[in-house]
Design an enzyme around this catalytic site. Structure first.
Site, PDB file in Angstrom:
ATOM      1  N   LYS A 116       0.819  -1.221   0.000  1.00  0.00           N
ATOM      2  CA  LYS A 116       0.000   0.000   0.000  1.00  0.00           C
ATOM      3  C   LYS A 116       0.853   1.271   0.000  1.00  0.00           C
ATOM      4  CE  LYS A 116      -3.581  -2.721   0.299  1.00  0.00           C
ATOM      5  NZ  LYS A 116      -3.314  -3.648  -0.815  1.00  0.00           N
ATOM      6  N   GLY A 164      -8.421  -5.296   2.814  1.00  0.00           N
ATOM      7  CA  GLY A 164      -9.699  -5.738   3.357  1.00  0.00           C
ATOM      8  C   GLY A 164      -9.957  -5.205   4.749  1.00  0.00           C
ATOM      9  N   LYS A 237     -18.271  -5.977   0.173  1.00  0.00           N
ATOM     10  CA  LYS A 237     -19.287  -5.239  -0.569  1.00  0.00           C
ATOM     11  C   LYS A 237     -20.510  -6.121  -0.724  1.00  0.00           C
ATOM     12  CE  LYS A 237     -15.574  -3.034  -3.073  1.00  0.00           C
ATOM     13  NZ  LYS A 237     -14.664  -3.174  -4.228  1.00  0.00           N
ATOM     14  N   ARG A 291      -6.828  -6.797 -10.610  1.00  0.00           N
ATOM     15  CA  ARG A 291      -7.553  -7.990 -11.087  1.00  0.00           C
ATOM     16  C   ARG A 291      -8.930  -7.583 -11.605  1.00  0.00           C
ATOM     17  NH1 ARG A 291      -8.538  -7.534  -5.575  1.00  0.00           N
ATOM     18  NH2 ARG A 291     -10.756  -7.149  -5.232  1.00  0.00           N
TER      19      ARG A 291
HETATM   20  C1  MV4 Z   1      -9.797   4.905   5.196  1.00  0.00           C
HETATM   21  C2  MV4 Z   1     -10.976   5.335   5.824  1.00  0.00           C
HETATM   22  C3  MV4 Z   1     -11.029   6.652   6.255  1.00  0.00           C
HETATM   23  N1  MV4 Z   1      -9.959   7.468   6.077  1.00  0.00           N
HETATM   24  N2  MV4 Z   1      -8.768   5.748   5.029  1.00  0.00           N
HETATM   25  C4  MV4 Z   1     -11.044   0.307   4.770  1.00  0.00           C
HETATM   26  C5  MV4 Z   1     -10.424  -0.785   3.956  1.00  0.00           C
HETATM   27  C6  MV4 Z   1      -9.384  -0.175   3.140  1.00  0.00           C
HETATM   28  N3  MV4 Z   1      -9.639  -0.504   1.785  1.00  0.00           N
HETATM   29  C7  MV4 Z   1      -9.436   1.290   3.394  1.00  0.00           C
HETATM   30  N4  MV4 Z   1     -10.443   1.516   4.379  1.00  0.00           N
HETATM   31  C8  MV4 Z   1     -10.685   2.755   4.865  1.00  0.00           C
HETATM   32  N5  MV4 Z   1      -9.675   3.659   4.725  1.00  0.00           N
HETATM   33  C9  MV4 Z   1      -8.864   7.001   5.477  1.00  0.00           C
HETATM   34  N6  MV4 Z   1      -7.816   7.816   5.304  1.00  0.00           N
HETATM   35  C10 MV4 Z   1     -12.038   4.436   5.970  1.00  0.00           C
HETATM   36  C11 MV4 Z   1     -11.892   3.124   5.487  1.00  0.00           C
HETATM   37  C12 MV4 Z   1     -13.052   2.268   5.638  1.00  0.00           C
HETATM   38  C13 MV4 Z   1     -13.780   1.831   4.525  1.00  0.00           C
HETATM   39  C14 MV4 Z   1     -13.392   2.149   3.226  1.00  0.00           C
HETATM   40  C15 MV4 Z   1     -14.096   1.700   2.145  1.00  0.00           C
HETATM   41  C16 MV4 Z   1     -15.246   0.962   2.339  1.00  0.00           C
HETATM   42  C17 MV4 Z   1     -15.654   0.626   3.599  1.00  0.00           C
HETATM   43  C18 MV4 Z   1     -14.943   1.059   4.711  1.00  0.00           C
HETATM   44  C19 MV4 Z   1     -15.365   0.729   5.987  1.00  0.00           C
HETATM   45  C20 MV4 Z   1     -14.652   1.162   7.078  1.00  0.00           C
HETATM   46  C21 MV4 Z   1     -13.491   1.925   6.901  1.00  0.00           C
END
Ligand code: MV4
Length: 447
Positions: A116, A164, A237, A291
């Site tokens: 990342k 995830g 999702k 992917r």
């Molecule tokens: C974040 C965020 C808020 N601020 N980054 C969750 C999994 C990973 N793909 C990134 N994620 C998040 N990153 C910042 N700077 C909140 C999440 C997050 C989230 C993101 C996408 C879809 C669902 C989520 C559920 C909880 C937290």
């Protein structure tokens, strides 16, 4: 074009890839575990090879067995689907060493995006907007304190090897920061064998909006619009739609063109998805998936393109037969992921499926490997099908979705279909007013 492709996956996505191959006149090889001898992907493929016992690590993740299956059958290329080996750079390297084409991007691009921190640094260099935060990893607590003071609280500590949603910790003030950082580091070390972490401004109510891209690996790339995947439970999702109810055409063009230009510059090959958090009219890159994704059919529904056929074409060395101007969007599409789970507890519900009837009709697609008499094995993901509806407008799509859900017959197991029927009565869902926390908050209110 390839003569024979091995599909290193199972379930609905194995069928999805098989269909694309068959339309292009490509022979297909299925692989399966002993638990999947009766699976539909095995029945429909031209040939099949058993690659090991039920646990995925011994079969669908068993690289030597898959390479051997290619050699036995003479498959020239492997389509990895999603999950399993689809983002495994070592697998891509090993196939290359055996002169077998991995249908996907280069191992180098998989590696860059799989970490990342390097993904974010690369995105930023390529002109993609990123979340404010540390430039790369953070070495010690003093550095974390300085970055957090700079960007302002709340902040989030993330593991570079994470994904995830694992290995993330939010700090609301300097008081929380030291614990958040050391917990994130030790959890990341334990889970991924890599304790590297970075720090970002924590966005409190964003949407998850992702851009689909397609590159030819030779410096051309197009974007295929966005998908809104904000409705998630525990980072899974459950509902995806295109377009996002939050974007207009101008916003779409702007972020889409930026991303397509970045992927062209990178020389990216195949399909990919750039994930953003979207808040207050701004996009913030979080990660890239290298992917085909579960939710790709909603993009197919609004563009008319077959993304798997596009993957096969560029993997075989073909050019993109169109430019961005040739890509047009039409209507709206929504996907519901149907899982073999209890719709309120989400407990897995494998077992014998006695009866199956799928909805049909105009604007209705079901991707599934289910059939009457099939026994869902307990070893794998609980996704058993995807309902994708499309229509001229979002309103028409929602009406069609209600109608299609009511036609499903799946007897013998529990499914998440009733959850979607319930969601379709919620004003926020009807109006498209939801963020990444909406579903979890809604489910918490139901108990
Ligand atoms: C974040 C965020 C808020 N601020 N980054 C969750 C999994 C990973 N793909 C990134 N994620 C998040 N990153 C910042 N700077 C909140 C999440 C997050 C989230 C993101 C996408 C879809 C669902 C989520 C559920 C909880 C937290």
């Amino acid at each position: 074009m390839f003569d024979k492709v091995l599909i290193a996956n199972r379930g609905e996505i194995a069928l999805r890839v098989l269909r694309a191959c068959r339309e292009l006149g490509i022979q297909t090889v299925a692989v399966h575990s002993t638990a999947d001898a009766d699976a539909m992907h095995v029945r429909l493929a031209d040939e099949s090879v058993c690659i090991g016992p039920p646990p995925a690590r011994d079969s669908y993740l068993n690289i030597p067995a898959i390479v051997a299956a290619c050699e036995i059958t003479g498959a020239e290329a492997v389509h990895p689907g999603y999950g399993f080996l689809s983002e495994n750079a070592r697998f891509a390297d090993i196939l290359t060493e055996h002169s077998i084409k991995f249908i996907g991007p280069s191992a180098e691009h998989i590696r860059i995006m799989g970490d990342k921190i390097t993904a974010k640094l690369t995105a930023k260099e390529l002109g993609i907007p990123v979340v404010p935060g540390s430039e790369g990893g953070i070495g010690d607590f003093a550095e974390a304190r300085k970055v957090a003071a700079d960007i302002g609280y709340p902040v989030i500590i993330k593991a570079t090897a994470g994904g995830g949603g694992r290995g993330m910790k939010v700090a609301h003030s300097e008081h929380d920061l030291e614990i958040a950082m050391s917990t994130a580091q030790s959890e990341a070390k334990a889970a991924f064998g890599n304790g590297d972490v970075y720090i970002e401004k924590y966005l409190q109510k964003p949407r998850h909006i992702e851009i689909q891209v397609l590159g030819d690996g030779k410096g051309r790339a197009v974007h295929l619009g966005e998908r809104d995947c904000s409705l998630q439970r525990r980072h899974q999702k459950i509902w995806e739609e295109a377009h996002s109810p939050a974007l207009n055409a101008h916003q779409r063009d702007e972020i889409g063109n930026r991303v397509a230009a970045a992927m062209a510059k990178l020389g990216y090959e195949g399909v990919g998805t750039i994930e953003f958090l979207y808040e207050n009219n701004e996009f913030y890159f979080i990660e890239m998936n290298t992917r085909l994704q579960v939710e790709h059919p909603v993009t197919e529904a609004i563009t008319g393109l077959d993304l798997v056929q596009e993957q096969l074409r560029v993997a075989a060395g073909g050019d993109l037969p169109y430019t961005q101007e040739d890509i047009t969007f039409s209507g709206h599409a929504i996907e519901c992921r149907i899982n073999a789970e209890n719709p309120t507890t989400f407990a897995p519900s494998p077992g014998l499926v006695n009866a199956v009837h799928f909805p049909g009709g105009l604007g209705c697609r079901v991707d599934s490997a289910l059939y009457a008499g099939y026994r869902i094995p307990p070893y794998y993901d609980s996704l058993i099908g995807k309902l994708i509806v499309s229509g001229k407008s979002r309103t028409e799509c929602m009406m069609r979705l209600r109608r299609a859900l009511s036609e499903f017959v799946i007897e013998g197991i529990e499914t998440t279909i009733p959850l979607f029927q319930q969601l379709l009565t919620e004003p926020d869902i009807i109006d498209g007013h939801y963020d990444i926390h909406w579903l979890e908050q809604y489910l918490a209110r139901q108990v």
